[in-house]
Design an enzyme around this catalytic site. Structure first.
Site, PDB file in Angstrom:
ATOM      1  CD  GLN A   1      -2.755  -1.013   2.555  1.00 20.80           C
ATOM      2  OE1 GLN A   1      -3.259   0.037   2.955  1.00 20.80           O
ATOM      3  NE2 GLN A   1      -2.853  -2.152   3.213  1.00 20.80           N
TER       4      GLN A   1
HETATM    5  N1  LIG Z   1      -7.202 -15.297  -8.598  1.00 22.47           N
HETATM    6  C1  LIG Z   1      -6.126 -15.023  -7.888  1.00 22.47           C
HETATM    7  N2  LIG Z   1      -6.223 -14.226  -6.801  1.00 22.47           N
HETATM    8  C2  LIG Z   1      -5.111 -13.960  -6.096  1.00 22.47           C
HETATM    9  C3  LIG Z   1      -3.844 -14.485  -6.473  1.00 22.47           C
HETATM   10  N3  LIG Z   1      -2.929 -14.030  -5.596  1.00 22.47           N
HETATM   11  C4  LIG Z   1      -3.587 -13.255  -4.719  1.00 22.47           C
HETATM   12  N4  LIG Z   1      -4.905 -13.205  -5.012  1.00 22.47           N
HETATM   13  C5  LIG Z   1      -5.953 -12.449  -4.301  1.00 22.47           C
HETATM   14  O1  LIG Z   1      -5.626 -11.068  -4.376  1.00 22.47           O
HETATM   15  C6  LIG Z   1      -5.925 -10.389  -3.165  1.00 22.47           C
HETATM   16  C7  LIG Z   1      -4.706  -9.644  -2.655  1.00 22.47           C
HETATM   17  O2  LIG Z   1      -3.724 -10.585  -2.239  1.00 22.47           O
HETATM   18  P1  LIG Z   1      -2.587 -10.205  -1.192  1.00 22.47           P
HETATM   19  O3  LIG Z   1      -1.742 -11.415  -0.989  1.00 22.47           O
HETATM   20  O4  LIG Z   1      -3.173  -9.569   0.028  1.00 22.47           O
HETATM   21  O5  LIG Z   1      -1.791  -9.114  -2.008  1.00 22.47           O
HETATM   22  P2  LIG Z   1      -0.490  -8.320  -1.540  1.00 22.47           P
HETATM   23  O6  LIG Z   1       0.254  -7.955  -2.774  1.00 22.47           O
HETATM   24  O7  LIG Z   1       0.245  -9.072  -0.482  1.00 22.47           O
HETATM   25  O8  LIG Z   1      -1.092  -6.988  -0.958  1.00 22.47           O
HETATM   26  P3  LIG Z   1      -0.387  -6.077   0.163  1.00 22.47           P
HETATM   27  O9  LIG Z   1      -0.156  -6.972   1.335  1.00 22.47           O
HETATM   28  O10 LIG Z   1      -1.370  -4.983   0.416  1.00 22.47           O
HETATM   29  O11 LIG Z   1       0.883  -5.586  -0.432  1.00 22.47           O
HETATM   30  C8  LIG Z   1      -6.451 -11.458  -2.214  1.00 22.47           C
HETATM   31  O12 LIG Z   1      -7.853 -11.401  -2.232  1.00 22.47           O
HETATM   32  C9  LIG Z   1      -5.965 -12.771  -2.811  1.00 22.47           C
HETATM   33  O13 LIG Z   1      -6.828 -13.845  -2.546  1.00 22.47           O
HETATM   34  C10 LIG Z   1      -3.775 -15.330  -7.618  1.00 22.47           C
HETATM   35  O14 LIG Z   1      -2.734 -15.815  -8.049  1.00 22.47           O
HETATM   36  N5  LIG Z   1      -4.953 -15.547  -8.280  1.00 22.47           N
END
Ligand SMILES: Nc1nc2c(ncn2[C@@H]2O[C@H](COP(=O)(O)OP(=O)(O)OP(=O)(O)O)[C@@H](O)[C@H]2O)c(=O)[nH]1
Ligand SMILES: [Mg+2]
Length: 147
Positions: free
Chosen positions: A34
């Site tokens: 974020q």
């Molecule tokens: N369909 C799909 N959804 C995904 C995938 N990877 C993550 N998501 C979804 O995307 C959303 C964000 O995932 P996070 O792991 O929180 O993303 P992040 O990049 O770590 O986000 P921050 O912690 O805010 O930096 C969640 O609802 C996950 O379930 C994927 O490979 N496929």
């Protein structure tokens, strides 16, 4: 890896994880993406062997922001020795950006300062996650013996 992606929430601050991979211990610092958290990234640059940049291939609206942040990071001196793995994530979703689109939109071919590698992957299905870690470990191993 091995976690349910349906129950994850945005990373506030950072999370440290250790993964044992083929006899190597990977210390992984998962930092929140974020905007308000990005200024904290610099606290984790020291002694970084690899930068793993996870791109949401379904988010065309933020790909320009993603490119600017990435290229900004690569100017950081303390990351000079790190290799760069770009995980083009969420490729299980229809209509996601292709690897070629990611290379073009993130201007990866402009990167001259770091070894980089892009891999389409899915945290949902697990596609290419091991392959990514394997590339990181192989690249780090090569540099290990240079010092
Ligand atoms: N369909 C799909 N959804 C995904 C995938 N990877 C993550 N998501 C979804 O995307 C959303 C964000 O995932 P996070 O792991 O929180 O993303 P992040 O990049 O770590 O986000 P921050 O912690 O805010 O930096 C969640 O609802 C996950 O379930 C994927 O490979 N496929
Ligand atoms: Mg997170």
């Amino acid at each position: 890896m091995g976690e349910d992606v349906n129950t994850v929430s945005p990373t506030l601050g950072f999370i440290i994880k250790t993964i044992d991979y083929e006899g190597y211990k990977l210390n992984i610092w998962d930092v929140g993406g974020q905007k308000t958290l990005r200024s904290y990234w610099r606290n984790y640059f020291e002694k970084t062997d690899a930068l793993i940049w996870v791109v949401d291939t379904t988010d065309r609206l933020r790909i320009d922001d993603c490119r600017e942040e990435l290229h900004g990071l690569l100017e950081e001196e303390r990351l000079a020795g790190a290799c760069l793995l770009i995980f083009a994530n969420k490729t299980d979703v229809d209509g996601c950006m292709t690897e070629e689109e990611i290379v073009t939109l993130l201007r990866l071919n402009d990167i001259r300062t770091h070894q980089w590698h892009v891999l389409p992957c899915s945290a949902m299905t697990g596609k290419n996650l091991k392959e990514g870690l394997s590339w990181v470990v192989e690249d780090a191993k090569k540099r290990l013996f240079l010092y």
